[in-house]
Design a protein around this motif. Structure first.
Motif, PDB file in Angstrom:
ATOM      1  N   LEU A 130       0.822  -1.208   0.000  1.00 48.87           N
ATOM      2  CA  LEU A 130       0.000   0.000   0.000  1.00 48.87           C
ATOM      3  C   LEU A 130       0.861   1.265   0.000  1.00 48.87           C
ATOM      4  CD1 LEU A 130      -2.877  -1.045   2.425  1.00 48.87           C
ATOM      5  CD2 LEU A 130      -2.975  -0.813  -0.076  1.00 48.87           C
ATOM      6  N   GLU A 131       1.982   1.225   0.695  1.00 50.47           N
ATOM      7  CA  GLU A 131       2.898   2.375   0.664  1.00 50.47           C
ATOM      8  C   GLU A 131       3.401   2.603  -0.761  1.00 50.47           C
ATOM      9  OE1 GLU A 131       5.701   1.130   3.638  1.00 50.47           O
ATOM     10  OE2 GLU A 131       4.560   2.082   5.265  1.00 50.47           O
ATOM     11  N   LYS A 132       3.719   1.505  -1.442  1.00 47.24           N
ATOM     12  CA  LYS A 132       4.190   1.601  -2.819  1.00 47.24           C
ATOM     13  C   LYS A 132       3.064   2.078  -3.744  1.00 47.24           C
ATOM     14  CE  LYS A 132       5.611  -2.235  -4.642  1.00 47.24           C
ATOM     15  NZ  LYS A 132       6.330  -3.395  -5.153  1.00 47.24           N
ATOM     16  N   LEU A 133       1.832   1.617  -3.487  1.00 44.03           N
ATOM     17  CA  LEU A 133       0.685   2.046  -4.286  1.00 44.03           C
ATOM     18  C   LEU A 133       0.482   3.556  -4.171  1.00 44.03           C
ATOM     19  CD1 LEU A 133      -1.826   1.529  -6.034  1.00 44.03           C
ATOM     20  CD2 LEU A 133      -3.077   1.018  -3.919  1.00 44.03           C
ATOM     21  N   CYS A 134       0.616   4.099  -2.959  1.00 45.70           N
ATOM     22  CA  CYS A 134       0.454   5.544  -2.761  1.00 45.70           C
ATOM     23  C   CYS A 134       1.456   6.347  -3.591  1.00 45.70           C
ATOM     24  CB  CYS A 134       0.585   5.898  -1.280  1.00 45.70           C
ATOM     25  SG  CYS A 134      -0.833   5.394  -0.288  1.00 45.70           S
ATOM     26  N   LEU A 135       2.605   5.763  -3.861  1.00 48.49           N
ATOM     27  CA  LEU A 135       3.626   6.444  -4.662  1.00 48.49           C
ATOM     28  C   LEU A 135       3.466   6.185  -6.158  1.00 48.49           C
ATOM     29  CD1 LEU A 135       6.736   5.655  -2.426  1.00 48.49           C
ATOM     30  CD2 LEU A 135       5.442   7.811  -2.544  1.00 48.49           C
ATOM     31  N   ASN A 136       2.599   5.243  -6.513  1.00 50.92           N
ATOM     32  CA  ASN A 136       2.435   4.850  -7.917  1.00 50.92           C
ATOM     33  C   ASN A 136       0.973   4.871  -8.354  1.00 50.92           C
ATOM     34  OD1 ASN A 136       5.226   3.814  -8.869  1.00 50.92           O
ATOM     35  ND2 ASN A 136       4.963   2.935  -6.830  1.00 50.92           N
ATOM     36  N   MET A 137       0.246   5.883  -7.944  1.00 52.50           N
ATOM     37  CA  MET A 137      -1.177   5.970  -8.280  1.00 52.50           C
ATOM     38  C   MET A 137      -1.400   6.053  -9.793  1.00 52.50           C
ATOM     39  SD  MET A 137      -2.815   5.682  -5.458  1.00 52.50           S
ATOM     40  CE  MET A 137      -4.447   6.241  -5.842  1.00 52.50           C
ATOM     41  N   ASP A 138      -0.411   6.543 -10.529  1.00 54.76           N
ATOM     42  CA  ASP A 138      -0.540   6.647 -11.979  1.00 54.76           C
ATOM     43  C   ASP A 138      -0.723   5.279 -12.633  1.00 54.76           C
ATOM     44  OD1 ASP A 138       2.195   6.228 -11.132  1.00 54.76           O
ATOM     45  OD2 ASP A 138       2.770   6.482 -13.234  1.00 54.76           O
ATOM     46  N   LYS A 139      -0.290   4.223 -11.969  1.00 56.65           N
ATOM     47  CA  LYS A 139      -0.434   2.868 -12.520  1.00 56.65           C
ATOM     48  C   LYS A 139      -1.896   2.432 -12.586  1.00 56.65           C
ATOM     49  CE  LYS A 139       4.005   2.079 -12.743  1.00 56.65           C
ATOM     50  NZ  LYS A 139       4.772   1.708 -13.874  1.00 56.65           N
ATOM     51  N   LEU A 140      -2.763   3.112 -11.823  1.00 61.02           N
ATOM     52  CA  LEU A 140      -4.180   2.751 -11.834  1.00 61.02           C
ATOM     53  C   LEU A 140      -4.857   3.163 -13.139  1.00 61.02           C
ATOM     54  CD1 LEU A 140      -5.228   3.624  -8.173  1.00 61.02           C
ATOM     55  CD2 LEU A 140      -4.563   1.418  -9.124  1.00 61.02           C
ATOM     56  N   LYS A 141      -4.148   3.893 -13.986  1.00 62.45           N
ATOM     57  CA  LYS A 141      -4.702   4.287 -15.283  1.00 62.45           C
ATOM     58  C   LYS A 141      -4.460   3.223 -16.342  1.00 62.45           C
ATOM     59  CE  LYS A 141      -4.118   9.128 -14.260  1.00 62.45           C
ATOM     60  NZ  LYS A 141      -3.197  10.252 -14.330  1.00 62.45           N
ATOM     61  N   TRP A 142      -3.698   2.199 -15.995  1.00 65.23           N
ATOM     62  CA  TRP A 142      -3.370   1.132 -16.931  1.00 65.23           C
ATOM     63  C   TRP A 142      -4.181  -0.111 -16.645  1.00 65.23           C
ATOM     64  CZ3 TRP A 142      -0.051   1.391 -21.046  1.00 65.23           C
ATOM     65  CH2 TRP A 142       0.759   2.517 -21.113  1.00 65.23           C
ATOM     66  N   CYS A 143      -4.696  -0.722 -17.692  1.00 64.86           N
ATOM     67  CA  CYS A 143      -5.344  -2.027 -17.589  1.00 64.86           C
ATOM     68  C   CYS A 143      -4.364  -3.046 -18.145  1.00 64.86           C
ATOM     69  CB  CYS A 143      -6.599  -2.092 -18.453  1.00 64.86           C
ATOM     70  SG  CYS A 143      -7.941  -1.079 -17.848  1.00 64.86           S
ATOM     71  N   LYS A 144      -4.386  -4.196 -17.584  1.00 62.46           N
ATOM     72  CA  LYS A 144      -3.540  -5.258 -18.129  1.00 62.46           C
ATOM     73  C   LYS A 144      -4.389  -6.498 -18.265  1.00 62.46           C
ATOM     74  CE  LYS A 144       0.882  -7.432 -17.814  1.00 62.46           C
ATOM     75  NZ  LYS A 144       2.195  -7.399 -17.220  1.00 62.46           N
ATOM     76  N   ASP A 145      -4.509  -6.950 -19.473  1.00 58.01           N
ATOM     77  CA  ASP A 145      -5.251  -8.162 -19.770  1.00 58.01           C
ATOM     78  C   ASP A 145      -4.233  -9.237 -20.134  1.00 58.01           C
ATOM     79  OD1 ASP A 145      -7.084 -10.058 -20.436  1.00 58.01           O
ATOM     80  OD2 ASP A 145      -7.837  -9.042 -22.215  1.00 58.01           O
TER      81      ASP A 145
END
Length: 154
Positions: A130-145
């Motif tokens: 979660l600490e890493k997620l807070c620093l990488n919120m931009d990754k939530l704009k990517w979908c990976k199928d």
């Protein structure tokens, strides 16, 4: 030349607040329920990357499942908060057309043999992730199928 500034969306900010809330609860739980010696090194070798919204959802679902077995009363609020975070991520993924595979995997017997240690290790992993997620919120704009190349959601 047009320049645009990327600002966090309300959903991203809500996700960041939820993640920080869970991190705070984990720190409190570790202080109150896990009196671990500072000499014990649990290592930081678990480094699950944050690649996309789908990968975040899958890994947090995995950790949620692990924190349920065996049930621990002092983890209930973290479990509820994590469930809320997952539902928010799921809603974001659905709205962006991201695939969400069924992330559930069986819990192995050896994970339940030492419940205190197991819970502690999964709490540590959740906190770090979660600490890493807070620093990488931009990754939530990517979908990976898994069947299709990554897609960027605008």
């Amino acid at each position: 030349v047009a320049v645009s500034i990327s600002r966090p969306t309300a959903t991203e900010e809500r996700i960041r607040i939820m993640a920080r809330t869970i991190i705070t609860r984990i720190k409190k739980i570790k202080d109150e329920h896990f009196q671990m010696s500072p000499e014990i090194d649990f290592g930081t070798d678990i480094d699950t990357p944050i690649d996309s919204l789908t990968s975040v959802f899958v890994h947090l679902s995995y950790l949620q499942l692990r924190l349920r077995v065996p049930p621990a009363l002092h983890l209930q609020q973290v479990q509820v908060d994590l469930e809320t975070l997952l539902r928010t991520l799921e809603g974001l993924a659905i709205s962006q057309g991201c695939p969400l595979p069924n992330p559930e995997t069986p819990v192995h017997k050896d994970e339940t043999a030492f419940p205190v240690t197991s819970n502690y290790l999964y709490l540590l992993e959740l906190q770090r992730y979660l600490e890493k997620l807070c620093l990488n919120m931009d990754k939530l704009k990517w979908c990976k199928d898994t069947d299709v190349a990554e897609t960027f959601i605008f």
